[in-house]
Design an enzyme around this catalytic site. Structure first.
Site, PDB file in Angstrom:
ATOM      1  N   GLU A 199       0.825  -1.218   0.000  1.00  0.00           N
ATOM      2  CA  GLU A 199       0.000   0.000   0.000  1.00  0.00           C
ATOM      3  C   GLU A 199       0.853   1.260   0.000  1.00  0.00           C
ATOM      4  O   GLU A 199       1.862   1.342   0.708  1.00  0.00           O
ATOM      5  CB  GLU A 199      -0.886  -0.026   1.249  1.00  0.00           C
ATOM      6  CG  GLU A 199      -1.745   1.204   1.456  1.00  0.00           C
ATOM      7  CD  GLU A 199      -2.560   1.131   2.734  1.00  0.00           C
ATOM      8  OE1 GLU A 199      -3.482   1.946   2.873  1.00  0.00           O
ATOM      9  OE2 GLU A 199      -2.264   0.279   3.598  1.00  0.00           O
TER      10      GLU A 199
ATOM     11  N   GLU B  64     -12.564   2.426   5.540  1.00  0.00           N
ATOM     12  CA  GLU B  64     -11.518   2.629   6.531  1.00  0.00           C
ATOM     13  C   GLU B  64     -11.504   4.119   6.891  1.00  0.00           C
ATOM     14  O   GLU B  64     -10.581   4.850   6.548  1.00  0.00           O
ATOM     15  CB  GLU B  64     -10.152   2.181   5.994  1.00  0.00           C
ATOM     16  CG  GLU B  64      -9.086   2.128   7.090  1.00  0.00           C
ATOM     17  CD  GLU B  64      -7.689   1.848   6.540  1.00  0.00           C
ATOM     18  OE1 GLU B  64      -6.935   1.110   7.191  1.00  0.00           O
ATOM     19  OE2 GLU B  64      -7.352   2.377   5.461  1.00  0.00           O
TER      20      GLU B  64
END
Length: 258
Positions: free
Chosen positions: A142, A239
Site C-alpha cells: 500500500e 476505513e
C-alpha cells in the site's frame, strides 16, 4: 459492489471481539483488521464465526510504524525481524481464514538511502509472497500519503507500481486507498483506469478529514462506480474515522445509494 468494514477504525465504541457482531448487524458481510495481534486469534476467529462475517485482510506486523517509527519492511538492518513477523501473520491469517495480507512499506529510516530502502522492500515483498503463496494467501502492498505519515516511503500508486515492477514475484497486488491518493492530489479516475489490472484491494474514506462518505469533498460514489464499471470484483473496505457513532454514519451503505 462488495463493502467491508475496517474494524480498527469502525465500531471502536466496542471492544474488538464485539465489533464483528455489530458489523454484521449493520449489513456488512466482511471485515478487515489492521493489526489484530493484541487479541488472541482464537477469540477473534470465534467472534467472526458467530457473527457470520468473513475476515478478508490483515496487516503483517510493522514494528514501530504506528508509533511514529520507520517500521520493518524497508530497513536493511531489520530483515530478520521482518522475516520473523511472517509466521505470526500466518498464524492469525489461518485462524481467521484470511486470504490477503498487507505489507506496509513504512517510513524512510535515518541513515538509509531511498535506493537501499526500496531494494530492501522489494526483497522483503518477494520473501513474503514466497512464504504465503503455498498457503493460498496473497500479499498486497500500500502507498500512504506523507501528509498524515511524514516520511512514508511510497506515497502514490505510480510509486507503488514502479516498486512492484522490481519484484520477482508477479502476484503481489496493489492496495489502493482512495483517501490517501486524494491527499496526494492524485487524479483518482486516471489512476484507477491505469492500475486496475494490479489492484487487489480498495479502501476508502472521505477527504480531507478521513471521515465517512459525505463528510468531505471526494466523489467517492463516482470512483466506486467507476471501479465497478471497469470490472473490479474485489472488496471495497470502509476505513474511515466516524464523525459520530459508527451506526449513525452508514447511510452510504444502503443499496440505493450506489
Amino acid at each position: 459492489m462488495r463493502f467491508a468494514a475496517n474494524l480498527s477504525m469502525l465500531f471502536t465504541e466496542l471492544p474488538l471481539p464485539q465489533r464483528f457482531a455489530a458489523t454484521a448487524q449493520a449489513g456488512f458481510a466482511a471485515v478487515e483488521i489492521q493489526f489484530p495481534y493484541d487479541v488472541a486469534a482464537a477469540e477473534l476467529a470465534a467472534a467472526a464465526t458467530a457473527a457470520g462475517v468473513e475476515v478478508i485482510l490483515i496487516n503483517v506486523p510493522a514494528g514501530d510504524l504506528m508509533q511514529g517509527g520507520a517500521g520493518l519492511a524497508a530497513q536493511p538492518r531489520l530483515q530478520a525481524e521482518f522475516a520473523a513477523a511472517l509466521p505470526q501473520a500466518l498464524a492469525y491469517a489461518q485462524a481467521l481464514g484470511v486470504r490477503m495480507v498487507n505489507v506496509l512499506p513504512g517510513r524512510l529510516a535515518e541513515g538509509v538511502s531511498r535506493q537501499q530502502a526500496l531494494a530492501t522492500l522489494a526483497a522483503n515483498l518477494d520473501a513474503a509472497a514466497d512464504f504465503f503463496r503455498p498457503h493460498g494467501i496473497r500479499v498486497v502492498c500500500e502507498a500512504i500519503n506523507d501528509i498524515d505519515m511524514p516520511g512514508f516511503l511510497l506515497r502514490t500508486a505510480d510509486e507503488l507500481a514502479v516498486l512492484l515492477a522490481t519484484c520477482n514475484s508477479r502476484d503481489i497486488g496493489m492496495q489502493i486507498d482512495l483517501y490517501h491518493m486524494a491527499r496526494m492530489q492524485q487524479d483518482i479516475p486516471a489512476l484507477l483506469s491505469k492500475h486496475l489490472p494490479a489492484i487487489a484491494h480498495v479502501q476508502f474514506a472521505d477527504a480531507p478529514g478521513r471521515g465517512e462518505p459525505g463528510s468531505g469533498e471526494l466523489a467517492l460514489r463516482q470512483y466506486l462506480q467507476q471501479l465497478d464499471a471497469l470490472g473490479y470484483r474485489g472488496w471495497c473496505a470502509a476505513e474511515y474515522r466516524p464523525t459520530r457513532p459508527t451506526v449513525e454514519t452508514l447511510a452510504w451503505l444502503t443499496t440505493d445509494a450506489w
